[in-house]
Design a protein around this motif. Structure first.
Motif, PDB file in Angstrom:
ATOM      1  N   TYR A  70      -2.400   3.462  14.740  1.00 55.11           N
ATOM      2  CA  TYR A  70      -3.609   4.030  14.129  1.00 55.11           C
ATOM      3  C   TYR A  70      -4.868   3.765  14.945  1.00 55.11           C
ATOM      4  O   TYR A  70      -5.950   4.198  14.563  1.00 55.11           O
ATOM      5  CB  TYR A  70      -3.801   3.469  12.714  1.00 55.11           C
ATOM      6  CG  TYR A  70      -2.818   3.999  11.710  1.00 55.11           C
ATOM      7  CD1 TYR A  70      -2.725   5.355  11.438  1.00 55.11           C
ATOM      8  CD2 TYR A  70      -1.977   3.141  11.017  1.00 55.11           C
ATOM      9  CE1 TYR A  70      -1.819   5.844  10.517  1.00 55.11           C
ATOM     10  CE2 TYR A  70      -1.071   3.617  10.088  1.00 55.11           C
ATOM     11  CZ  TYR A  70      -0.995   4.973   9.846  1.00 55.11           C
ATOM     12  OH  TYR A  70      -0.105   5.454   8.926  1.00 55.11           O
ATOM     13  N   GLU A 123      -1.806  -7.408   2.046  1.00 54.96           N
ATOM     14  CA  GLU A 123      -2.994  -6.559   2.148  1.00 54.96           C
ATOM     15  C   GLU A 123      -2.988  -5.788   3.468  1.00 54.96           C
ATOM     16  O   GLU A 123      -3.403  -4.616   3.513  1.00 54.96           O
ATOM     17  CB  GLU A 123      -4.262  -7.400   2.021  1.00 54.96           C
ATOM     18  CG  GLU A 123      -4.493  -7.929   0.622  1.00 54.96           C
ATOM     19  CD  GLU A 123      -5.661  -8.898   0.540  1.00 54.96           C
ATOM     20  OE1 GLU A 123      -6.420  -9.048   1.531  1.00 54.96           O
ATOM     21  OE2 GLU A 123      -5.803  -9.527  -0.520  1.00 54.96           O
ATOM     22  N   GLU A 125      -0.304  -4.821   5.057  1.00 57.03           N
ATOM     23  CA  GLU A 125       0.704  -3.770   4.885  1.00 57.03           C
ATOM     24  C   GLU A 125       0.147  -2.610   4.062  1.00 57.03           C
ATOM     25  O   GLU A 125       0.363  -1.440   4.401  1.00 57.03           O
ATOM     26  CB  GLU A 125       1.964  -4.356   4.238  1.00 57.03           C
ATOM     27  CG  GLU A 125       2.704  -5.326   5.120  1.00 57.03           C
ATOM     28  CD  GLU A 125       3.781  -6.131   4.401  1.00 57.03           C
ATOM     29  OE1 GLU A 125       4.615  -6.723   5.096  1.00 57.03           O
ATOM     30  OE2 GLU A 125       3.777  -6.180   3.145  1.00 57.03           O
ATOM     31  N   ALA A 126      -0.594  -2.922   3.002  1.00 56.81           N
ATOM     32  CA  ALA A 126      -1.196  -1.872   2.174  1.00 56.81           C
ATOM     33  C   ALA A 126      -2.237  -1.084   2.971  1.00 56.81           C
ATOM     34  O   ALA A 126      -2.335   0.142   2.838  1.00 56.81           O
ATOM     35  CB  ALA A 126      -1.829  -2.481   0.925  1.00 56.81           C
ATOM     36  N   PHE A 127      -3.007  -1.769   3.781  1.00 55.92           N
ATOM     37  CA  PHE A 127      -4.009  -1.133   4.646  1.00 55.92           C
ATOM     38  C   PHE A 127      -3.334  -0.079   5.527  1.00 55.92           C
ATOM     39  O   PHE A 127      -3.831   1.034   5.687  1.00 55.92           O
ATOM     40  CB  PHE A 127      -4.654  -2.231   5.504  1.00 55.92           C
ATOM     41  CG  PHE A 127      -5.735  -1.787   6.444  1.00 55.92           C
ATOM     42  CD1 PHE A 127      -7.063  -1.801   6.053  1.00 55.92           C
ATOM     43  CD2 PHE A 127      -5.432  -1.375   7.736  1.00 55.92           C
ATOM     44  CE1 PHE A 127      -8.075  -1.423   6.934  1.00 55.92           C
ATOM     45  CE2 PHE A 127      -6.429  -0.999   8.623  1.00 55.92           C
ATOM     46  CZ  PHE A 127      -7.756  -1.015   8.214  1.00 55.92           C
ATOM     47  N   ARG A 129      -0.226   1.289   5.025  1.00 54.67           N
ATOM     48  CA  ARG A 129       0.417   2.345   4.212  1.00 54.67           C
ATOM     49  C   ARG A 129      -0.593   3.417   3.837  1.00 54.67           C
ATOM     50  O   ARG A 129      -0.248   4.589   3.713  1.00 54.67           O
ATOM     51  CB  ARG A 129       1.051   1.743   2.967  1.00 54.67           C
ATOM     52  CG  ARG A 129       2.439   1.203   3.191  1.00 54.67           C
ATOM     53  CD  ARG A 129       3.162   0.909   1.890  1.00 54.67           C
ATOM     54  NE  ARG A 129       2.441  -0.001   1.006  1.00 54.67           N
ATOM     55  CZ  ARG A 129       2.471  -1.322   1.082  1.00 54.67           C
ATOM     56  NH1 ARG A 129       3.198  -1.905   2.015  1.00 54.67           N
ATOM     57  NH2 ARG A 129       1.797  -2.068   0.242  1.00 54.67           N
ATOM     58  N   ALA A 130      -1.848   3.021   3.663  1.00 51.58           N
ATOM     59  CA  ALA A 130      -2.899   3.977   3.332  1.00 51.58           C
ATOM     60  C   ALA A 130      -3.317   4.798   4.552  1.00 51.58           C
ATOM     61  O   ALA A 130      -4.077   5.757   4.425  1.00 51.58           O
ATOM     62  CB  ALA A 130      -4.107   3.251   2.749  1.00 51.58           C
ATOM     63  N   GLY A 131      -2.832   4.420   5.736  1.00 52.41           N
ATOM     64  CA  GLY A 131      -3.178   5.158   6.955  1.00 52.41           C
ATOM     65  C   GLY A 131      -4.622   4.954   7.388  1.00 52.41           C
ATOM     66  O   GLY A 131      -5.201   5.809   8.056  1.00 52.41           O
ATOM     67  N   THR A 132      -5.196   3.826   7.043  1.00 56.21           N
ATOM     68  CA  THR A 132      -6.600   3.558   7.343  1.00 56.21           C
ATOM     69  C   THR A 132      -6.822   3.400   8.842  1.00 56.21           C
ATOM     70  O   THR A 132      -6.059   2.744   9.540  1.00 56.21           O
ATOM     71  CB  THR A 132      -7.048   2.269   6.619  1.00 56.21           C
ATOM     72  OG1 THR A 132      -6.714   2.384   5.241  1.00 56.21           O
ATOM     73  CG2 THR A 132      -8.533   2.041   6.776  1.00 56.21           C
ATOM     74  N   TRP A 138      -9.708  -3.913  10.045  1.00 52.37           N
ATOM     75  CA  TRP A 138      -8.442  -4.498  10.496  1.00 52.37           C
ATOM     76  C   TRP A 138      -8.684  -5.877  11.123  1.00 52.37           C
ATOM     77  O   TRP A 138      -7.934  -6.810  10.869  1.00 52.37           O
ATOM     78  CB  TRP A 138      -7.752  -3.568  11.488  1.00 52.37           C
ATOM     79  CG  TRP A 138      -6.480  -4.143  12.023  1.00 52.37           C
ATOM     80  CD1 TRP A 138      -6.260  -4.640  13.270  1.00 52.37           C
ATOM     81  CD2 TRP A 138      -5.259  -4.328  11.303  1.00 52.37           C
ATOM     82  NE1 TRP A 138      -4.979  -5.122  13.369  1.00 52.37           N
ATOM     83  CE2 TRP A 138      -4.344  -4.932  12.176  1.00 52.37           C
ATOM     84  CE3 TRP A 138      -4.863  -4.038  10.003  1.00 52.37           C
ATOM     85  CZ2 TRP A 138      -3.043  -5.245  11.793  1.00 52.37           C
ATOM     86  CZ3 TRP A 138      -3.558  -4.352   9.621  1.00 52.37           C
ATOM     87  CH2 TRP A 138      -2.674  -4.955  10.511  1.00 52.37           C
TER      88      TRP A 138
END
Length: 181
Positions: A70, A123, A125-127, A129-132, A138
């Protein structure tokens, strides 16, 4: 009879000496058993602490690689979320039994520090998964993850009465200095 009475103090001394020797051997065996048992538990705790750190660090490394995809992290080997998904699932599955063993054998301070560290990893991993796409956010998560890891290792060292260790923050000597992991 008088010979027996004359020998009685020596006989009592032998009995007392034998009883004292027996009690000393029993006490020594008990102390040695307890010391060996404590050493076995310390070895087991060390193995559990190390396994938990290994399992969690695997998740961390995978998140770095996906974050590089990303553009959030400069990791040299980026992974797409699709490529990483089975590996992240496997890492999470491996983390669960390691966490249960940690809860069973770990000291309360170590378990609390482990919780702090794993919550930050979740957190991260969630960051992802959201494709941020936010390198600054980060970086803040990475800093919290590093602090969580340092807190975990500090608590482990205190629990196992180990000397202070290295923070694992060092810069490599190369043309581009990668971020500290």
């Amino acid at each position: 009879m008088t010979a027996f009475i004359q020998q009685l103090p020596a006989l009592i001394g032998v009995v007392i000496g034998a009883l004292g020797s027996y009690l000393a051997v029993v006490r020594g065996d008990r102390v040695r058993f307890q010391r060996e048992q404590a050493a076995r538990w310390e070895d087991r705790k060390f193995a559990v602490y190390a396994e938990y750190a290994r399992a969690l660090k695997r998740s961390v490394t995978l998140t770095y690689r996906v974050a590089a995809h990303y553009g959030n992290d400069p990791h040299p080997h980026p992974l797409t979320p699709q490529e990483a998904e089975p590996q992240l699932a496997e890492a999470t599955i491996a983390r669960d039994p390691a966490g249960e063993a940690l809860i069973l054998l770990g000291s309360p301070a170590v378990v609390e520090q482990a919780r702090t560290w794993v919550v930050t990893v979740m957190e991260m991993e969630a960051f992802l998964r959201a494709g941020t796409r936010d390198p600054a956010a980060w970086q803040a998560l990475m800093d919290r993850q590093r602090a969580g890891r340092e807190g975990y290792y500090r608590a482990v060292r205190e629990d196992l009465a180990l000397p202070p260790g290295h923070s694992a923050r060092w810069a490599l000597t190369s043309s581009g200095t990668p971020p500290q992991r």
